[in-house]
Design an enzyme around this catalytic site. Structure first.
Site, PDB file in Angstrom:
ATOM      1  N   GLU A   1      39.013  60.757  54.827  1.00 37.41           N
ATOM      2  CA  GLU A   1      39.745  59.966  54.673  1.00 37.41           C
ATOM      3  C   GLU A   1      39.624  58.652  53.680  1.00 37.41           C
ATOM      4  O   GLU A   1      40.193  58.295  52.896  1.00 37.41           O
ATOM      5  CB  GLU A   1      40.518  59.397  55.925  1.00 37.41           C
ATOM      6  CG  GLU A   1      41.534  58.312  55.783  1.00 37.41           C
ATOM      7  CD  GLU A   1      42.906  59.060  55.375  1.00 37.41           C
ATOM      8  OE1 GLU A   1      43.426  59.992  56.066  1.00 37.41           O
ATOM      9  OE2 GLU A   1      43.219  58.722  54.181  1.00 37.41           O
TER      10      GLU A   1
ATOM     11  N   ILE B   1      43.742  52.905  53.414  1.00 35.27           N
ATOM     12  CA  ILE B   1      44.899  53.548  53.362  1.00 35.27           C
ATOM     13  C   ILE B   1      44.993  55.032  53.864  1.00 35.27           C
ATOM     14  O   ILE B   1      44.052  55.797  53.343  1.00 35.27           O
ATOM     15  CB  ILE B   1      45.565  53.548  52.036  1.00 35.27           C
ATOM     16  CG1 ILE B   1      45.340  52.095  51.309  1.00 35.27           C
ATOM     17  CG2 ILE B   1      47.031  54.096  51.915  1.00 35.27           C
ATOM     18  CD1 ILE B   1      45.944  51.888  50.090  1.00 35.27           C
TER      19      ILE B   1
ATOM     20  N   VAL C   1      39.508  58.234  49.383  1.00 33.59           N
ATOM     21  CA  VAL C   1      40.416  57.800  48.527  1.00 33.59           C
ATOM     22  C   VAL C   1      41.274  56.752  49.179  1.00 33.59           C
ATOM     23  O   VAL C   1      41.803  57.033  50.239  1.00 33.59           O
ATOM     24  CB  VAL C   1      41.619  59.040  48.179  1.00 33.59           C
ATOM     25  CG1 VAL C   1      42.884  58.738  47.428  1.00 33.59           C
ATOM     26  CG2 VAL C   1      40.979  60.431  47.780  1.00 33.59           C
TER      27      VAL C   1
ATOM     28  N   GLY D   1      32.835  40.437  42.925  1.00 30.45           N
ATOM     29  CA  GLY D   1      32.322  41.348  43.349  1.00 30.45           C
ATOM     30  C   GLY D   1      33.131  42.625  43.472  1.00 30.45           C
ATOM     31  O   GLY D   1      32.827  43.703  44.206  1.00 30.45           O
TER      32      GLY D   1
ATOM     33  N   ARG E   1      17.338  54.166  51.908  1.00 29.67           N
ATOM     34  CA  ARG E   1      16.274  54.153  50.979  1.00 29.67           C
ATOM     35  C   ARG E   1      15.418  53.000  51.033  1.00 29.67           C
ATOM     36  O   ARG E   1      14.052  53.220  50.856  1.00 29.67           O
ATOM     37  CB  ARG E   1      17.012  54.088  49.565  1.00 29.67           C
ATOM     38  CG  ARG E   1      17.337  55.427  48.745  1.00 29.67           C
ATOM     39  CD  ARG E   1      17.911  55.376  47.378  1.00 29.67           C
ATOM     40  NE  ARG E   1      18.972  54.352  47.595  1.00 29.67           N
ATOM     41  CZ  ARG E   1      19.737  54.091  46.430  1.00 29.67           C
ATOM     42  NH1 ARG E   1      19.435  54.791  45.261  1.00 29.67           N
ATOM     43  NH2 ARG E   1      20.589  53.130  46.663  1.00 29.67           N
ATOM     44  N   ARG E   2      15.857  52.146  51.516  1.00 31.26           N
ATOM     45  CA  ARG E   2      15.087  50.862  51.661  1.00 31.26           C
ATOM     46  C   ARG E   2      14.729  50.562  53.155  1.00 31.26           C
ATOM     47  O   ARG E   2      15.517  49.788  53.762  1.00 31.26           O
ATOM     48  CB  ARG E   2      15.365  49.596  50.770  1.00 31.26           C
ATOM     49  CG  ARG E   2      15.034  49.771  49.362  1.00 31.26           C
ATOM     50  CD  ARG E   2      15.934  48.839  48.574  1.00 31.26           C
ATOM     51  NE  ARG E   2      17.083  48.669  48.756  1.00 31.26           N
ATOM     52  CZ  ARG E   2      18.038  47.613  48.624  1.00 31.26           C
ATOM     53  NH1 ARG E   2      17.464  46.493  48.495  1.00 31.26           N
ATOM     54  NH2 ARG E   2      19.140  47.851  48.656  1.00 31.26           N
TER      55      ARG E   2
ATOM     56  N   ASP F   1      36.389  56.945  38.766  1.00 29.44           N
ATOM     57  CA  ASP F   1      36.891  56.924  40.303  1.00 29.44           C
ATOM     58  C   ASP F   1      38.208  57.421  40.327  1.00 29.44           C
ATOM     59  O   ASP F   1      38.437  58.130  41.424  1.00 29.44           O
ATOM     60  CB  ASP F   1      36.511  55.459  40.473  1.00 29.44           C
ATOM     61  CG  ASP F   1      36.879  55.090  41.754  1.00 29.44           C
ATOM     62  OD1 ASP F   1      35.869  55.320  42.747  1.00 29.44           O
ATOM     63  OD2 ASP F   1      38.116  54.593  42.167  1.00 29.44           O
TER      64      ASP F   1
ATOM     65  N   LYS G   1      39.745  60.708  42.618  1.00 33.69           N
ATOM     66  CA  LYS G   1      40.502  60.580  43.635  1.00 33.69           C
ATOM     67  C   LYS G   1      41.830  61.185  43.228  1.00 33.69           C
ATOM     68  O   LYS G   1      42.561  62.078  44.289  1.00 33.69           O
ATOM     69  CB  LYS G   1      40.987  59.093  43.857  1.00 33.69           C
ATOM     70  CG  LYS G   1      39.788  58.259  44.321  1.00 33.69           C
ATOM     71  CD  LYS G   1      40.074  56.963  44.298  1.00 33.69           C
ATOM     72  CE  LYS G   1      38.945  56.135  44.725  1.00 33.69           C
ATOM     73  NZ  LYS G   1      39.019  54.543  44.593  1.00 33.69           N
TER      74      LYS G   1
HETATM   75  N1  HSE Z   1      35.510  50.960  42.882  1.00 34.93           N
HETATM   76  C1  HSE Z   1      36.618  51.402  43.611  1.00 34.93           C
HETATM   77  C2  HSE Z   1      37.745  50.381  43.260  1.00 34.93           C
HETATM   78  C3  HSE Z   1      36.205  51.436  45.093  1.00 34.93           C
HETATM   79  O1  HSE Z   1      37.615  49.528  42.671  1.00 34.93           O
HETATM   80  O2  HSE Z   1      38.924  50.893  43.645  1.00 34.93           O
HETATM   81  C4  HSE Z   1      35.791  52.876  45.556  1.00 34.93           C
HETATM   82  O3  HSE Z   1      36.481  53.889  45.087  1.00 34.93           O
END
Ligand code: HSE
Length: 433
Positions: free
Chosen positions: A131, A138, A134, A189, A48-49, A203, A207
């Site tokens: 892969e 792993i 999820v 972070g 994008r940038r 999220d 999964k």
């Molecule tokens: N934000 C997700 C987590 C990672 O904290 O596990 C990406 O799916």
């Protein structure tokens, strides 16, 4: 025999994961070529940038026109790490139409509309590997799709979100409150500036949908997954869990019904005994339990997020897809032949831990117990403690035997109507026993 003409890879997205994919492709080029049987070449990087400096990437490869890149016609594999529904769906579909296979890390899209992607891949005789969608590094999708293809998976139970695991771990071990632990996750972070997708369970639910679909060979979409996040979990819940010899984890649970005729998929915080292996999954790590008829219990553990771990999963898929391409073969596509329906949350059967604030006077315990009995929910243990401040209230903690979620909801609704119940402080499911 090593083929000399390189396989061409288009990279869509060059953020935390994409830049690591590009770096490993460059630094491990010889090993990748030897493992695949042909060199792989980065043929274009859509961003994008474009003005951002990207170390190690030839500026001539950078483009803002992702559509033109996937439609070039000479691209063998498109690696999609931009996330989100659109333009990712259109780009992936166009990639298949123009002869490329796709490696994607896009859990949201796969959970929302995996069927469209699978169908496009099949129509054009290409691969769709994911892969990295999820649990980061792993290996989980390939074991489910390939290693366990001859077995019957009955349950998948796991911690698939690192951010929420970090927060709950801090609340448990450092005694932090939810906001304090979230601030720490943001500072390190783990949590995004907008942590909604993680803390509200979106999220993990995406999964869970992907895992349930693959595990049970049926179609499970994000909307089919019951979802509760961790924003309501309090320090008191963690303390209660500790008193029971448990801790609290955000779990993704996918189960085949006992009669085998349906499946369920859910994400919610739950108490699990400290003796359960998932209880010792700390910090931002992920771990997934798979229970299969012949294999028994398997556990997969490792870093579930981050640039390098996720890139590792992407590169593994890239190697597999490139090998397939050279062999003029394709890997596994969608397997949804069982067409098992997904049952609503009300049909899930589990145990519950309920904390009530009640009037501390004769007959209240009996009244509360009667409500449970009337809804067919059997009580396992009851703990009551009068408040020290002498305000005539007591904290009542009830742990039930296994009961359908709908019966428990009915119980709680009726409890709320009792004058003697001043409040329902928390309701938490108890899993892993
Ligand atoms: N934000 C997700 C987590 C990672 O904290 O596990 C990406 O799916």
């Amino acid at each position: 025999m090593m083929r000399t003409r390189p396989l061409k890879v288009a990279l869509l997205g060059c953020g935390v994961v994409g830049s690591e994919v590009a770096r490993i492709m460059t630094t491990h080029a010889d090993d990748l070529a030897a493992r695949i049987g042909a060199p792989v070449e980065l043929a274009g990087v859509a961003v994008r940038r474009p003005s951002k400096v990207r170390e190690g990437i030839d500026p001539a490869l950078i483009t803002t026109d992702a559509t033109a890149l996937v439609k070039r016609g000479d691209i063998d594999v498109v690696v999609e790490v931009i996330g989100g529904i659109e333009p990712a769906r259109t780009l992936i579909t166009a990639a298949f139409e123009h002869g490329a296979s796709v490696v994607s890390a896009n859990k949201a899209l796969l959970a929302e509309d995996g069927a469209t992607l699978y169908a496009a891949a099949e129509r054009h005789g290409r691969d769709l590997y994911f892969e990295a969608a999820v649990a980061g590094a792993i290996p989980l999708i390939r074991p489910l799709r390939e290693s366990l293809a001859g077995d019957k998976v009955n349950r998948v139970l796991g911690i698939v979100n690192g951010t929420t695991n970090f927060i709950l771990d801090r609340m448990d071990t450092a005694g932090s409150g939810y906001s304090e632990a979230l601030d720490e996750a943001t500072a390190l972070g783990y949590a995004e500036a907008d942590p909604t997708a993680d803390v509200e369970g979106f999220d993990a639910a995406a999964k869970a949908a992907i895992l349930a679909g693959i595990a049970f060979h049926t179609r499970v979409r994000l909307d089919d997954v019951h979802r509760e996040g961790i924003t309501e979990v309090t320090s008191a819940d963690l303390a209660s869990a500790k008193r029971m010899g448990c801790t609290v984890k955000l779990l993704a649970i996918c189960e085949r019904a006992a009669d085998g005729r349906s499946v369920t998929a859910r994400v919610h915080p739950a108490m699990i005994p400290l003796s359960h292996p998932l209880a010792s999954v700390r910090e931002a790590y992920n771990a997934v339990f798979v229970e299969a008829e012949a294999a028994g219990q398997l556990m997969f553990y490792g870093p579930g997020a981050g640039g390098s771990p996720t890139a590792s999963a992407v590169l593994g898929d890239l190697v597999a897809v490139c090998r397939n391409k050279l062999n003029e073969a394709t890997g596994p596509g969608e397997s949804a032949y069982t067409q098992l329906p997904v049952s609503p949350m009300g049909e899930v059967v589990t145990r519950y831990h309920i904390s009530l604030d009640v009037a501390d006077k004769p007959g209240v315990l009996a009244q509360v117990a009667t409500v449970f009995a009337e809804h067919g929910v059997s009580i396992d243990t009851v703990r009551q403690k009068g408040r020290q401040d002498g305000n005539g209230e007591a904290a009542l903690v009830v742990v039930t035997h296994r009961a359908p979620d709908a019966a428990l909801s009915g119980t709680v609704e009726a409890l709320r109507k009792l004058d003697t119940v001043r409040g329902v402080a928390s309701i938490m499911r108890v899993e892993g026993e």
